[in-house]
Design an enzyme around this catalytic site. Sequence first.
Site, PDB file in Angstrom:
ATOM      1  CB  VAL A   1     -56.227 -38.019 -79.529  1.00 20.51           C
ATOM      2  CG1 VAL A   1     -55.837 -38.972 -81.269  1.00 20.51           C
ATOM      3  CG2 VAL A   1     -57.097 -38.934 -77.968  1.00 20.51           C
ATOM      4  CG  HIS A   2     -49.673 -36.360 -80.347  1.00 18.84           C
ATOM      5  ND1 HIS A   2     -49.467 -37.318 -79.437  1.00 18.84           N
ATOM      6  CD2 HIS A   2     -48.589 -35.989 -81.119  1.00 18.84           C
ATOM      7  CE1 HIS A   2     -47.864 -37.621 -79.237  1.00 18.84           C
ATOM      8  NE2 HIS A   2     -47.886 -36.858 -80.455  1.00 18.84           N
TER       9      HIS A   2
END
Length: 359
Positions: free
Chosen positions: A205-206
Amino acid sequence: MKICTVIGARPQFIKSAPLSRALKQAAGVSEVIIHTGQHFDANMSDVFFEELDMPVPRYNLGISGLSHGAMTGQMLEKLEAVFQEEKPDWVVLFGDTNSTIAGGLAAAKMHIRVAHVEAGLRSFNRRMPEEVNRILTDHCSDLLFTPTTTATENLKNEGVPSDKVFQVGDVMQDAAELFGEIADQKSQIALDIQLEKGGFILATVHRQENTDDPERLEAIFEGLGEVARDIPVLLPLHPRTSSRIEAAGMHISPDIKIIEPVGFLDMIALERKSALVVTDSGGVQKEAYFQRVPCVTLRDETEWTELIDTGWNCLCPPVSGQVIAEMVRARIGTVGEDLALYGTGNVSQRIVEQIVAAQ
């Protein structure tokens, strides 16, 4: 012929590795690698050059941690100075980051020819910084190398002259083939953290649309935490995501196994051994496909629509933890169509041949 390659983020390091090898083998061609510094810490930057046996960048501009405008502006200024010093015949760019658009604008304004690798991708969501970057870069490029028919059609629909566009396939296919077996031989990460093949979910997740929206970020970690009660969830934590979690004071389920960001070989090894990949990354969606692992993408849309069409990927907008958990559970054990969506290899060689021919 001198080529300046501009890179700055993890996916660009990976994409440039096989192309740098092809450039090294081309007669009369020299490459100068310029690292903007966009990804600056060892786990997100240095380790890739070591693992992928890439030439050390001649320049590191050290630009990171700024707003989009400030970052792009500083990159423009410093890249212009480097181009004045090096006087390249071509500037080669990858993908859709701030490093990409800064390199494209700086070169175009100096009348240096631009080659854009991974051209023509569109999410049709102008709120994404990446969408703006890729559109502007495409329209100031002299050679546009597309990975898919869809990408080629997008450029045609936008009026890009056909003699500038070459559908070569995806350079990530080269990287997957080049480094997949090396990852199996060298990476011990799955053994070190005691994960069996097919016995865990790999998550990343970024993306800004998720990390900077507290409701979306909370839904993602709520959903992953729910799933982790049934099957281990491994999450190499991106620095941006870590800072947003800390700023929001979020509670993360202890069932989620969080580790530091990993190098490319370790990431490939984990993808190959996972039962499912859950991500908001554009590159990781394809990496999962190259390793023939199903994927759930935590976004409202994706540039890689063919992965959706062929059943390797599905979109899951992070509207609630329950929705995410249900989708992830439903995707475990699924497979898509057995098709060569992104070419059959030798993409880097084809790109080099076209650049040399255009000289």
